[in-house]
Write a protein that holds these residues in place. Structure first.
Motif, short mmCIF file in Angstrom:
data_model
loop_
_atom_site.label_atom_id
_atom_site.label_comp_id
_atom_site.label_asym_id
_atom_site.label_seq_id
_atom_site.Cartn_x
_atom_site.Cartn_y
_atom_site.Cartn_z
N UNK A 244 -39.67 -16.18 20.33
CA UNK A 244 -39.54 -15.02 19.46
C UNK A 244 -40.25 -13.81 20.05
N UNK A 245 -40.39 -12.80 19.24
CA UNK A 245 -41.01 -11.54 19.66
C UNK A 245 -42.26 -11.28 18.83
N UNK A 246 -43.28 -10.70 19.47
CA UNK A 246 -44.51 -10.33 18.77
C UNK A 246 -44.97 -8.98 19.29
N UNK A 247 -46.06 -8.49 18.74
CA UNK A 247 -46.58 -7.18 19.13
C UNK A 247 -48.06 -7.26 19.44
N UNK A 248 -48.50 -6.43 20.38
CA UNK A 248 -49.92 -6.28 20.72
C UNK A 248 -50.35 -4.89 20.27
N UNK A 249 -51.37 -4.83 19.43
CA UNK A 249 -51.81 -3.53 18.92
C UNK A 249 -52.19 -2.61 20.08
N UNK A 250 -51.61 -1.42 20.07
CA UNK A 250 -51.92 -0.45 21.12
C UNK A 250 -53.01 0.50 20.63
N UNK A 251 -54.06 0.65 21.43
CA UNK A 251 -55.14 1.57 21.10
C UNK A 251 -55.51 2.37 22.35
N UNK A 252 -56.06 3.56 22.12
CA UNK A 252 -56.57 4.40 23.21
C UNK A 252 -55.51 4.72 24.26
N UNK A 253 -54.24 4.70 23.85
CA UNK A 253 -53.12 5.09 24.73
C UNK A 253 -52.99 4.20 25.97
N UNK A 254 -53.49 2.99 25.89
CA UNK A 254 -53.44 2.08 27.04
C UNK A 254 -52.06 1.41 27.15
N UNK A 255 -51.67 1.09 28.39
CA UNK A 255 -50.44 0.36 28.67
C UNK A 255 -50.79 -0.91 29.44
N UNK A 256 -49.98 -1.94 29.27
CA UNK A 256 -50.25 -3.23 29.89
C UNK A 256 -49.87 -3.23 31.37
N UNK A 257 -50.72 -3.82 32.22
CA UNK A 257 -50.38 -3.96 33.63
C UNK A 257 -50.36 -5.41 34.10
N UNK A 258 -51.06 -6.33 33.45
CA UNK A 258 -50.96 -7.75 33.79
C UNK A 258 -51.74 -8.56 32.75
#
Length: 353
Positions: A244-258
């Motif tokens: 399925x699909x889930x979400x990771x709370x985004x804070x401080x304008x960060x983006x995922x890299x690994x």
């Protein structure tokens, strides 16, 4: 601050800025490059020389400091090579439990294998480094197919290696028992939502969940900048007991890299952000694996932060190993975007409980 330090900070800011701007404009203004334009890809396996310069202090302004959040700095290297295909490292995984043999991947469809050389706790260099093209099911370099070059995500399940391609948002699987980096890849079925991720902010991290952990048998796929309706980052559970699909709370304008999964059950997410005013910031968050489920919004504490006052660059890869003494060591690698103004860094930290 010394003139040398000021100049280095300016160059670092400029390097990331120019490279980010150039990549962004290229993606928006031009069609995808033809295979011939994937200039840093390799056509056949080749042994290469990689030189290493030590980074004795993670924070040059305070050379006595080794503790940074929950991490203790062990050692670091600046890596260079006369081989023009070396660089752009966007994925990194160890092939053994000692933290020596590694598999890395550039974002231009190239495998790198080799061994980290140590003196005590400190890395001193790389040995036996080989570059090889990532191959498709027909045994041809994947870069021959339009858009199939932006290899950003890497995961392992024993001999099975998974690769995420960001521009096309597809996942390939390789059986390394059939020739290692000479293995041919097969394209895996993925949810339709994966293929709808943003063109240049799609699949950025893959983690395979082993036996004995919650969600065992699941391939976790994380987007760099794909957002749900509330502006949080999108993740996928592929296969396993509860896809399925889930979400990771985004804070401080960060983006995922690994990301990397620890034996403790924490999913460590490496994140970064860029600003013209402050340059690059990176951080590591710990997400409890047991909190991840279809439809969940997950979050966790920040373990580590760094900026251009520290010895970082465009950090895009993370892995972990446990030493014979029971110490958990994190290894981070940077993508230099094949720019003369950026650096390929290999950094190691011990996780302090």
């Amino acid at each position: 601050m010394s003139n040398h330090r000021s100049r280095r900070s300016f160059i670092a800011h400029a390097a990331v800025g120019f490279s980010t701007l150039a990549l962004s404009r290229l993606a928006q203004a031009q069609p995808a490059p033809k295979p011939a334009l994937v200039e840093h890809a390799v056509a056949a396996p080749v042994g290469i020389e990689v030189n290493a310069r030590p980074i004795p202090h993670f924070e040059p302004r305070d050379r006595a400091r080794t503790r940074f959040g929950s991490l203790d700095y062990r050692s670091g290297l600046v890596l260079t090579s006369p081989h023009r295909g070396f660089g752009g490292l966007s994925g990194f995984r160890f092939l053994d439990s000692k933290g020596e043999r590694f598999l890395a991947m550039s974002d231009q469809g190239t495998w790198f294998t080799g061994r980290i050389r140590y003196s005590g706790r400190s890395m001193t260099g790389l040995d036996d480094v080989e570059a090889a093209p990532v191959l498709n099911a027909e045994g041809r370099p994947i870069t021959e197919k339009r858009l199939w070059y932006d290899t950003e995500a890497l995961a392992r399940d024993g001999d099975l290696v998974y690769v995420g391609l960001e521009r096309v948002n597809q996942i390939m699987r390789f059986d390394f028992s059939k020739g290692g980096t000479r293995a041919r890849g097969e394209v895996l079925p993925t949810p339709a939502a994966v293929r709808k991720l943003p063109y240049n902010k799609g699949l950025e991290a893959l983690v395979f969940v082993p036996k004995g952990q919650p969600l065992a048998g699941t391939l976790i796929a994380l987007s760099e900048g794909g957002f749900d309706a509330d502006g949080n980052l999108i993740g996928f559970l592929i296969g396993g007991p509860t896809p399925g699909q889930f979400s990771i709370r985004r804070t401080d304008q960060q983006l995922i890299s690994d990301a990397v999964l620890l034996p403790s059950g924490d999913l460590l997410i490496l994140e970064r952000k860029f600003s013209w005013f402050t340059g690059v910031d990176i951080r590591i968050r710990a997400i409890p694996l047991k909190s991840i489920a279809p439809g969940a919004l997950v979050d966790g504490p920040v373990l580590f932060k760094a900026d251009l006052g520290h010895e970082i660059d465009n950090m895009e890869g993370i892995d972990a190993h446990v030493t014979a003494d029971g110490e958990t060591v994190l290894t981070l690698v940077s993508d230099d975007n094949f720019s003369m103004l950026q650096r390929t860094l290999l950094l190691q930290f011990a996780l302090v409980e």
